[in-house]
Design a protein around this motif. Structure first.
Motif: not given
Length: 223
Positions: A194-218
């Motif tokens: 859970k990301l309570p307040a995901a802004d544009a910068a946070t979303k950009a950083k999440l791109e580096a975690l695609k492997l760890q997200l295991a295909g689970k969509p946000l």
């Protein structure tokens, strides 16, 4: 005596005239040059300069100051469920990528899913024939989530077996005779990101975690 003084003044004036006009430059006597041609080379697009009238100047003074482009408001996002192994890998990636406090991993439950099911069919031709039959009856259907049940069809998915049984009875009144209720997906437990307040910068950083997200969509926390 007066003649000598007048001659001295005359010679002094002549010398000053020759000095100021550069006539003595060849002899090393000349005033310091006032021209600065190097400044011309430093000009940036001099042709773009415009002379403004008094009315133009007043209009510019009264014009509102430019504002920065509005940034999208932060939103609550979530993804999951993650198995214990997936959660460990995801936590490690989050700790090295996002600030502390900007995310949480919480225990979550994904409820079981029941469907009104038709199948398995012996071939794709038999499946296509059943689709055509259902269209003729005006009964809608959807693709299966669980590939182990294919080839087959779902006439609807439900969060409880009782609800699915009620819908099966309704389908029977419309001419559906071979359907049954099965559990398409069992209840699952795991960790929810859970990301309570995901802004544009946070979303950009999440791109580096695609492997760890295991295909689970946000997804939105409200979905």
């Amino acid at each position: 005596m007066l003649r000598l003084l007048a001659l001295v003044l005359l010679l002094a004036n002549a010398g000053y005239f020759a000095w100021t006009h550069g006539l003595l430059a060849d002899y090393g006597y000349a005033p310091a040059a006032q021209a600065e041609p190097q400044r011309l080379a430093q000009q940036i697009r001099p042709e773009a300069m415009q002379l403004l009238t008094a009315a133009d100047a007043r209009q510019l003074e009264n014009a509102p100051a430019p504002t920065a482009a509005a940034q999208p408001a932060p939103e609550c996002l979530q993804a999951g469920l993650f198995t214990p192994e997936q959660s460990t890998a995801l936590r490690t990636g989050l700790e090295s990528t996002l600030p502390i406090g900007s995310w949480t991993l919480e225990s979550g439950v994904e409820p079981g899913r029941w469907i009104v099911y038709m199948g398995k069919y012996t071939s794709e031709d038999a499946l296509a024939k059943k689709r055509a039959e259902l269209r003729g009856l005006g009964v809608s259907f959807e693709a299966l989530v669980n590939p182990a049940l294919g080839p087959g069809l779902s006439l609807g998915h439900y969060s409880s077996q009782a609800e699915a049984e009620r819908e099966l009875a309704k389908a029977a009144t419309r001419g559906v005779r071979t359907a049954k209720v099965v559990q398409e997906r069992p209840e699952a437990r795991g960790q929810m990101l859970k990301l309570p307040a995901a802004d544009a910068a946070t979303k950009a950083k999440l791109e580096a975690l695609k492997l760890q997200l295991a295909g689970k969509p946000l997804q939105s926390c409200n979905s």
